[in-house]
Design a protein around this motif. Structure first.
Motif, mmCIF file in Angstrom:
data_model
loop_
_atom_site.group_PDB
_atom_site.id
_atom_site.type_symbol
_atom_site.label_atom_id
_atom_site.label_comp_id
_atom_site.label_asym_id
_atom_site.label_seq_id
_atom_site.Cartn_x
_atom_site.Cartn_y
_atom_site.Cartn_z
ATOM 1 N N SER A 123 16.186 7.060 10.949
ATOM 2 C CA SER A 123 16.768 7.318 12.420
ATOM 3 C C SER A 123 16.023 8.286 12.798
ATOM 4 O O SER A 123 15.873 9.429 12.756
ATOM 5 C CB SER A 123 17.759 6.790 12.421
ATOM 6 N N ALA B 216 17.633 11.104 14.819
ATOM 7 C CA ALA B 216 18.557 10.153 15.546
ATOM 8 C C ALA B 216 19.764 10.579 16.740
ATOM 9 O O ALA B 216 20.197 12.058 15.847
ATOM 10 C CB ALA B 216 19.484 9.904 14.464
ATOM 11 N N MET C 196 23.375 10.158 18.573
ATOM 12 C CA MET C 196 23.791 9.155 17.818
ATOM 13 C C MET C 196 24.871 9.458 18.901
ATOM 14 O O MET C 196 26.153 10.566 19.470
ATOM 15 C CB MET C 196 24.598 9.617 16.524
ATOM 16 N N ILE D 179 20.682 10.629 9.950
ATOM 17 C CA ILE D 179 21.143 9.865 10.017
ATOM 18 C C ILE D 179 21.638 9.414 8.130
ATOM 19 O O ILE D 179 23.322 9.187 7.093
ATOM 20 C CB ILE D 179 21.048 7.994 9.583
ATOM 21 N N ILE E 13 23.277 3.712 16.288
ATOM 22 C CA ILE E 13 24.072 4.084 15.411
ATOM 23 C C ILE E 13 25.031 3.517 15.928
ATOM 24 O O ILE E 13 25.844 2.977 14.666
ATOM 25 C CB ILE E 13 24.323 5.600 14.641
#
Length: 561
Positions: free
Chosen positions: A61, A63, A65, A120, A351
């Motif tokens: 990902s 990422a 969050m 992730i 997520i």
């Protein structure tokens, strides 16, 4: 092949709840089931099957969050947080041209205040530790290969389809022709009263269950993007921990949805990549090559000066929004996380949505045991009810029109996004939908212009072969090819020229190679290169390629994606 519970001779394990996939949704569901069992005094036996060799091995990902999911699931998580969690300190959106860029006003939906940049994979290894501490059994290297259907105990509504009663893990040790090899071990039946599918975008079991029970009958078409990502170790003077850059524009054509991301996290890490909508029309477009070209922009190349590339991978993302969610429950189980399609394209985040969907599903499943064990095939109907009354649903609904607005190109998409974000804020009296399956958008090559991509320099830009090496792939060479063609290669051969053999470009791992010889060219599938991104299953214009899981433990072994 479908497996029926009655008469099976495989070894079996019995659980109350089986969860397929150890991503954020699956692990959140496992944790919440264990928590509810402790709170109520009705402890449930819960297991999680993960096809990757280790937890996080197949997870990729951006990422960034939103912590809302973790806050709801584990209120005290900040006391001992996941590793390398980096608070967002600044966020910018820029429009790129070939050699310049322009700062754009940040949409409200991209407000990253209070969010975190992370890996992730590292997050889910941490979540797995929390789940195991609560008594959950986690089995990495176990593929959920086949659904188990109980026909004998199905009620009249499902007397032909049966009800889901668990899964069968994948066989190990079959040879390329499918015959058992010298180290053959048959898969195990995982029998469960409830089965939660948390396989991520375009999960193989999930798609079969969706089709069997017609769960998309009332949904808009699902749409996908392909994210091609790299991780770099950068020089200290160029690393700005917590800094986020998103980009629109170059190098993608204005008809193609997508953009770039560059996130500074940890002590010296930069995650970067390009996301391309798979509803693109030109078969000459190459998402991998577009990402390599994007890195040559001065805004990106400056960060990577003197840096070292240490990771590479790719994965599809769900983009259809809440109107593309299928029916979430089926007889004997439910879809959670991106297996259902919970990513929020307007926020570029998923997520937290995966965690919250897993939590809500777990609570609804646990309620089935309120008056004793549930009947075979019972549905956790409280799950979609909880979702509809949640803050997550309000968030998803508020941004529902932003991604579909780009169907008509970048400029109309940006105008629509500004209207939705600044004025309507989800209150539009209309709801936009994606046009149809992504594969149907591809046009014949004769009507499209070829795209000339520069050759990689081996320093900033790289070939597929050099990149795939960094994914730490492991596939046993003599196992059956998992990229199946149920109708043979005839359709690919017949239509290959019409679409300029697009599979050689949309695949980010160089799996599909056409070899010229006497007569027709022959397709060679280099299955050992597969990143499990699922792009071919979605974009193949003939619908001939079907992605199925290889042996458990096969595939990439990501560590910081």
């Amino acid at each position: 092949m479908e497996t029926i519970v009655a008469g099976s001779e495989r070894e079996s394990l019995t659980y109350d709840v089986a969860i397929i996939g150890a991503g954020p949704a699956g692990l959140a569901a496992a944790i919440r089931l264990a928590q509810v069992g402790t709170e109520s005094g009705r402890e449930l036996a819960v297991c999680v099957l993960e096809k990757g060799a280790d937890i996080g091995a197949h997870l990729l990902s951006g990422a960034v969050m939103d912590p809302a999911g973790l806050d709801a699931l584990l209120p005290h998580w900040r006391d001992a947080p996941p590793p390398n969690l980096t608070p967002v300190r600044s966020s910018a959106l820029r429009y790129l041209s070939a050699d310049g860029d322009l700062s754009l006003a940040q949409p409200r939906s991209l407000d990253d205040a209070g969010c975190f940049i992370l890996s992730i994979g590292q997050l889910c290894r941490w979540l797995a530790q929390q789940a195991e501490a609560l008594g959950v059994d986690i089995f990495p290297g176990f593929v959920g290969a086949e659904p188990l259907y109980d026909v004998e105990n199905a009620d009249q509504l499902y007397e032909h389809e049966g009800v889901v009663a668990g899964v069968v893990s994948g066989d190990m040790g079959r040879m390329q022709d499918g015959a058992p090899g010298p180290r053959f071990e048959p898969g195990t039946e995982i029998i469960a009263k409830q089965t939660l599918l948390a396989e991520g975008a375009r999960g193989s079991l999930s798609e079969r269950i969706i089709a069997r029970y017609d769960l998309r009958a009332d949904s808009a078409p699902q749409s996908y993007c392909l994210g091609v990502k790299e991780v770099w170790r950068v020089e200290p003077g160029r690393h700005q921990a917590g800094e986020i850059l998103h980009s629109l524009g170059w190098p993608l054509d204005s008809a193609v949805y997508g953009g770039g991301f560059l996130y500074h996290w940890g002590d010296d890490r930069v995650s970067l990549g390009l996301v391309s909508g798979l509803d693109y029309a030109n078969p000459y477009l190459d998402p991998f090559a577009e990402m390599q070209r994007w890195k040559t922009h001065p805004r990106i190349a400056g960060v990577l000066k003197g840096a070292t590339r240490i990771g590479y991978g790719a994965r599809v993302l769900v983009e259809g929004g809440p109107v593309a969610l299928p029916k979430l429950t089926f007889p004997g189980g439910a879809l959670i996380g991106d297996a259902a399609g919970f990513l929020n394209p307007a926020r570029l985040k998923g997520i937290h949505a995966a965690i919250l969907s897993g939590k809500m599903a777990a609570e609804a499943v646990a309620e089935l045991w309120r008056d004793g064990a549930p009947e075979p095939g019972e549905e956790a109907l409280g799950y979609p009810q909880k979702l509809r009354h949640s803050a997550l649903w309000a968030e998803l609904w508020r941004g529902r029109n932003i991604r579909p607005g780009f169907r008509w190109g970048r400029w109309s998409g940006m105008l629509n996004a500004a209207l939705e974000d600044r004025v309507l804020r989800g209150r539009a009296p209309w709801t936009l939908r994606m046009a149809g399956e992504d594969r149907a958008a591809l046009r014949p090559a004769a009507s499209c212009a070829p795209i000339d991509y520069p050759q990689p320099d081996g320093k900033l830009t790289f070939s597929r072969a050099d990149s795939v090496y960094l994914a730490n792939l492991a596939h046993r060479d003599d196992q059956p090819i998992h990229l199946t063609r149920p109708h043979g290669d005839a359709a690919l051969t017949t239509h290959g020229a019409a679409f300029a053999r697009a599979e050689t470009r949309y695949c980010p791992a160089g799996v599909y190679v056409w070899e010229e010889g006497e007569g027709d060219a022959q397709l060679r599938i280099q299955a050992a290169n597969c990143l499990h991104c699922k792009c071919c299953d979605i974009k193949d214009p003939t619908g001939t390629i079907v992605w199925t899981p290889p042996e458990g433990g096969s595939g990439p072994h990501y560590t910081e994606m």
